[in-house]
Design an enzyme around this catalytic site. Structure first.
Site, mmCIF file in Angstrom:
data_model
loop_
_atom_site.group_PDB
_atom_site.id
_atom_site.type_symbol
_atom_site.label_atom_id
_atom_site.label_comp_id
_atom_site.label_asym_id
_atom_site.label_seq_id
_atom_site.Cartn_x
_atom_site.Cartn_y
_atom_site.Cartn_z
ATOM 1 N N TYR A 31 -0.026 4.701 19.916
ATOM 2 C CA TYR A 31 -0.393 5.930 20.631
ATOM 3 C C TYR A 31 -0.388 7.109 19.656
ATOM 4 O O TYR A 31 0.399 8.041 19.775
ATOM 5 C CB TYR A 31 0.598 6.148 21.787
ATOM 6 C CG TYR A 31 0.074 7.030 22.900
ATOM 7 C CD1 TYR A 31 -0.948 6.600 23.723
ATOM 8 C CD2 TYR A 31 0.626 8.291 23.128
ATOM 9 C CE1 TYR A 31 -1.415 7.399 24.749
ATOM 10 C CE2 TYR A 31 0.165 9.100 24.163
ATOM 11 C CZ TYR A 31 -0.861 8.640 24.960
ATOM 12 O OH TYR A 31 -1.334 9.436 25.986
ATOM 13 N N GLY A 32 -1.275 7.009 18.644
ATOM 14 C CA GLY A 32 -1.335 8.068 17.621
ATOM 15 C C GLY A 32 -2.596 8.886 17.766
ATOM 16 O O GLY A 32 -3.049 9.168 18.879
ATOM 17 N N GLN A 34 -5.918 8.308 17.170
ATOM 18 C CA GLN A 34 -6.997 7.688 17.939
ATOM 19 C C GLN A 34 -6.481 7.130 19.264
ATOM 20 O O GLN A 34 -7.144 7.239 20.297
ATOM 21 C CB GLN A 34 -7.650 6.558 17.133
ATOM 22 C CG GLN A 34 -8.575 7.043 16.038
ATOM 23 C CD GLN A 34 -9.775 7.810 16.569
ATOM 24 O OE1 GLN A 34 -10.322 7.512 17.626
ATOM 25 N NE2 GLN A 34 -10.188 8.820 15.830
ATOM 26 N N SER A 58 5.987 8.713 19.931
ATOM 27 C CA SER A 58 4.695 8.399 20.564
ATOM 28 C C SER A 58 4.912 7.641 21.873
ATOM 29 O O SER A 58 4.156 7.804 22.835
ATOM 30 C CB SER A 58 3.820 7.561 19.631
ATOM 31 O OG SER A 58 3.718 8.166 18.385
ATOM 32 N N ASP A 88 -3.967 1.408 9.243
ATOM 33 C CA ASP A 88 -4.520 0.173 8.673
ATOM 34 C C ASP A 88 -3.501 -0.605 7.847
ATOM 35 O O ASP A 88 -3.460 -1.832 7.886
ATOM 36 C CB ASP A 88 -5.754 0.512 7.821
ATOM 37 C CG ASP A 88 -6.817 1.189 8.663
ATOM 38 O OD1 ASP A 88 -7.327 0.541 9.584
ATOM 39 O OD2 ASP A 88 -7.097 2.381 8.441
ATOM 40 N N HIS A 113 -11.485 0.791 12.878
ATOM 41 C CA HIS A 113 -11.944 0.793 11.482
ATOM 42 C C HIS A 113 -11.879 -0.668 11.052
ATOM 43 O O HIS A 113 -10.913 -1.369 11.365
ATOM 44 C CB HIS A 113 -10.994 1.681 10.661
ATOM 45 C CG HIS A 113 -11.322 1.788 9.203
ATOM 46 N ND1 HIS A 113 -12.605 1.686 8.712
ATOM 47 C CD2 HIS A 113 -10.532 2.026 8.132
ATOM 48 C CE1 HIS A 113 -12.576 1.850 7.396
ATOM 49 N NE2 HIS A 113 -11.327 2.036 7.019
ATOM 50 N N GLU A 200 -14.528 8.662 1.344
ATOM 51 C CA GLU A 200 -13.186 8.912 0.807
ATOM 52 C C GLU A 200 -13.126 8.821 -0.718
ATOM 53 O O GLU A 200 -12.220 9.387 -1.340
ATOM 54 C CB GLU A 200 -12.195 7.917 1.424
ATOM 55 C CG GLU A 200 -11.974 8.182 2.913
ATOM 56 C CD GLU A 200 -11.401 6.997 3.665
ATOM 57 O OE1 GLU A 200 -11.123 5.965 3.026
ATOM 58 O OE2 GLU A 200 -11.258 7.103 4.901
ATOM 59 N N GLU A 231 -13.105 33.295 -0.996
ATOM 60 C CA GLU A 231 -14.543 33.103 -1.221
ATOM 61 C C GLU A 231 -14.929 31.623 -1.118
ATOM 62 O O GLU A 231 -15.939 31.277 -0.513
ATOM 63 C CB GLU A 231 -14.896 33.652 -2.620
ATOM 64 C CG GLU A 231 -16.341 33.486 -3.013
ATOM 65 C CD GLU A 231 -17.294 34.215 -2.065
ATOM 66 O OE1 GLU A 231 -16.978 35.339 -1.647
ATOM 67 O OE2 GLU A 231 -18.361 33.632 -1.738
ATOM 68 N N SER A 258 -28.804 34.442 3.195
ATOM 69 C CA SER A 258 -29.783 35.351 2.574
ATOM 70 C C SER A 258 -30.693 34.573 1.622
ATOM 71 O O SER A 258 -30.325 33.495 1.144
ATOM 72 C CB SER A 258 -29.051 36.439 1.780
ATOM 73 O OG SER A 258 -28.475 35.859 0.621
HETATM 74 P P1 NDP Z 1 -1.731 7.001 13.409
HETATM 75 O O1 NDP Z 1 -1.247 7.288 12.013
HETATM 76 O O2 NDP Z 1 -1.949 8.158 14.295
HETATM 77 O O3 NDP Z 1 -0.708 5.948 14.022
HETATM 78 C C1 NDP Z 1 -0.989 5.243 15.208
HETATM 79 C C2 NDP Z 1 0.282 4.745 15.826
HETATM 80 O O4 NDP Z 1 0.876 3.709 15.050
HETATM 81 C C3 NDP Z 1 1.354 5.790 16.054
HETATM 82 O O5 NDP Z 1 1.803 5.676 17.379
HETATM 83 C C4 NDP Z 1 2.410 5.368 15.075
HETATM 84 O O6 NDP Z 1 3.700 5.728 15.468
HETATM 85 C C5 NDP Z 1 2.281 3.873 15.093
HETATM 86 N N1 NDP Z 1 2.926 3.220 13.931
HETATM 87 C C6 NDP Z 1 3.046 3.680 12.664
HETATM 88 N N2 NDP Z 1 3.688 2.779 11.879
HETATM 89 C C7 NDP Z 1 3.988 1.735 12.691
HETATM 90 C C8 NDP Z 1 4.658 0.497 12.493
HETATM 91 N N3 NDP Z 1 5.131 0.154 11.282
HETATM 92 N N4 NDP Z 1 4.794 -0.349 13.545
HETATM 93 C C9 NDP Z 1 4.293 -0.026 14.757
HETATM 94 N N5 NDP Z 1 3.673 1.146 15.013
HETATM 95 C C10 NDP Z 1 3.501 2.012 13.995
HETATM 96 O O7 NDP Z 1 -3.099 6.131 13.306
HETATM 97 P P2 NDP Z 1 -4.602 6.624 13.497
HETATM 98 O O8 NDP Z 1 -4.848 6.863 14.943
HETATM 99 O O9 NDP Z 1 -4.953 7.676 12.510
HETATM 100 O O10 NDP Z 1 -5.393 5.301 13.040
HETATM 101 C C11 NDP Z 1 -5.502 4.173 13.898
HETATM 102 C C12 NDP Z 1 -6.768 3.426 13.536
HETATM 103 O O11 NDP Z 1 -7.891 4.283 13.794
HETATM 104 C C13 NDP Z 1 -6.878 3.041 12.065
HETATM 105 O O12 NDP Z 1 -7.531 1.796 11.984
HETATM 106 C C14 NDP Z 1 -7.753 4.143 11.480
HETATM 107 O O13 NDP Z 1 -8.440 3.747 10.309
HETATM 108 C C15 NDP Z 1 -8.718 4.366 12.629
HETATM 109 N N6 NDP Z 1 -9.398 5.656 12.659
HETATM 110 C C16 NDP Z 1 -8.663 6.799 12.575
HETATM 111 C C17 NDP Z 1 -9.298 8.026 12.665
HETATM 112 C C18 NDP Z 1 -8.490 9.283 12.734
HETATM 113 O O14 NDP Z 1 -8.998 10.250 13.270
HETATM 114 N N7 NDP Z 1 -7.241 9.347 12.269
HETATM 115 C C19 NDP Z 1 -10.769 8.144 12.751
HETATM 116 C C20 NDP Z 1 -11.437 6.867 12.963
HETATM 117 C C21 NDP Z 1 -10.769 5.678 12.869
HETATM 118 P P3 NDP Z 1 4.271 7.204 15.012
HETATM 119 O O15 NDP Z 1 3.549 8.177 15.860
HETATM 120 O O16 NDP Z 1 5.682 7.122 15.230
HETATM 121 O O17 NDP Z 1 3.923 7.319 13.529
#
Ligand code: NDP
Length: 335
Positions: A31-32, A34, A58, A88, A113, A200, A231, A258
């Site tokens: 629950y991060g 995305q 989260s 990832d 991803h 990236e 700037e 301009s």
């Molecule tokens: P986040 O960094 O927001 O993390 C997602 C969740 O994973 C959080 O709830 C986090 O908990 C939890 N987490 C972290 N470490 C662990 C662990 N060791 N064990 C279990 N849970 C864990 O991820 P994103 O949403 O950025 O990325 C998720 C996917 O989406 C990836 O594949 C990314 O490439 C893809 N993606 C991301 C984009 C973005 O906007 N960021 C854009 C498009 C694709 P906590 O909150 O405690 O860290």
């Protein structure tokens, strides 16, 4: 110059039917950035969404948002559609420990991803769908755009179609998060990953490096550091230029500036970035295709991130950071 070797397939709301998911439980694992945005959008679209997370902030946020929250293995067991939205680099370990054992026939494992699938860090069984729904937008905007009645564009892919409904399922998910309101483009896992890496490894570093070297050169020549940053990007004007480029076109948005600015931009482009740079760009593409970066990044993680830490510390020690602080105290920038 533009060779068309395949048809581009784009799908919209009318191509997607939520019905294929209506009796399914959908687990959002992680629950991060995305995860939260996609879970809220899917629930607002009427789907049955649960959340799987570790017991951290989260987890509590998902509870506050009104979701049923389970440990990851339990959510994977309960759901037929599993959106695997963890960072990832942690996906392989969590997949092997908590998800793999719960992938019974006909379930779908969905990624935002294609990294871990494309580079073989996760090797899923053949009895499940492997789908990609990759929004081209950070999570907060995936939510914000949805709430405004619009959506973020996305790439979709069916990597493995065990159920025979892979495309219908991923299109329904895309509709539920709002992506088909604006259009989703179908392409392979490989192309999604390699294009993402190109941004990236080329586009963003070129811009950052151009700004850093420009800052250093101007300050060495006696220009006011705070004015240099204001700037170059700190006023937000550069962000607006890119926003206009996305809406109107890279060169068509030049009409907003301009004629002096337009002439300067057009005459200096090939001086500061000559055509010969294309050799270096193709080198970056070739390297991405070999998967060298994925192997390097995996070794870096296993070693405890020594190079990553050092480079980040160096970047955060660069004088730009201090000047930004001073500038923020001088000019109250509202974006
Ligand atoms: P986040 O960094 O927001 O993390 C997602 C969740 O994973 C959080 O709830 C986090 O908990 C939890 N987490 C972290 N470490 C662990 C662990 N060791 N064990 C279990 N849970 C864990 O991820 P994103 O949403 O950025 O990325 C998720 C996917 O989406 C990836 O594949 C990314 O490439 C893809 N993606 C991301 C984009 C973005 O906007 N960021 C854009 C498009 C694709 P906590 O909150 O405690 O860290």
């Amino acid at each position: 110059m533009i060779r068309r070797n395949k048809m581009v397939k784009v799908y919209y709301d009318e191509d997607a039917d939520l019905e294929v998911l209506s009796d399914k439980t959908i687990a959002v694992i992680g629950y991060g950035n995305q995860g939260r945005a996609q879970a809220l959008n899917m629930r607002d679209s009427g789907l049955n969404v649960i959340v799987g997370n570790i017991r951290d902030e989260s987890w509590h946020r998902a509870l506050e948002d009104g979701f049923e929250v389970y440990p990851i293995s339990e959510a994977s067991e309960l759901a037929e559609i599993i959106l695997f939205l963890l960072p990832d680099e942690v996906q392989p370990e969590v997949y092997n420990r908590e998800v793999r054992g719960n992938l019974s026939d006909g379930k779908a494992l969905v990624f935002a991803h294609g990294y871990t699938i494309h580079y073989g860090f996760i090797k899923p069984p053949r009895n499940v769908d492997i789908l990609l729904l990759a929004p081209r937008m950070i999570g907060t905007y995936v939510r914000e755009l949805f709430q405004r009645g619009s959506g973020a564009p996305a790439f979709i892919s069916v990597g493995q179609d065990a159920s025979g409904k892979g495309l219908r399922r991923v299109l329904a998910l895309a509709k539920a998060i709002g992506a088909t309101r604006v259009g989703v483009m179908e392409l392979s896992f490989a192309e999604e990953v390699e294009l993402d890496h190109f941004s990236e490894h080329y586009t963003v570093p070129v811009i950052f490096r151009a700004i850093q070297l420009g800052f250093e050169a101007l300050v060495e020549e006696g220009y006011t550091p705070e004015a240099v940053l204001l700037e170059m990007y700190a006023s937000g004007e550069l962000a607006e230029v890119f926003r206009a480029a996305a809406k109107m076109g890279l060169y068509k948005q030049m009409s907003l500036h301009s004629t002096t600015s337009q002439y300067g931009t057009l005459t200096y482009g090939s001086r500061v970035m000559p055509d010969s740079a294309k050799g270096m760009i193709k080198e970056v593409i070739r390297e991405i295709k070999t998967g060298r970066f994925a192997r390097e990044w995996q070794l870096e993680q296993q070693a405890g991130y020594p190079m990553f830490r050092r480079l980040k510390e160096e970047a955060l020690r660069h004088p730009i950071n201090e000047v930004e602080e001073r500038l923020r105290r001088m000019i109250r920038i509202e974006l």
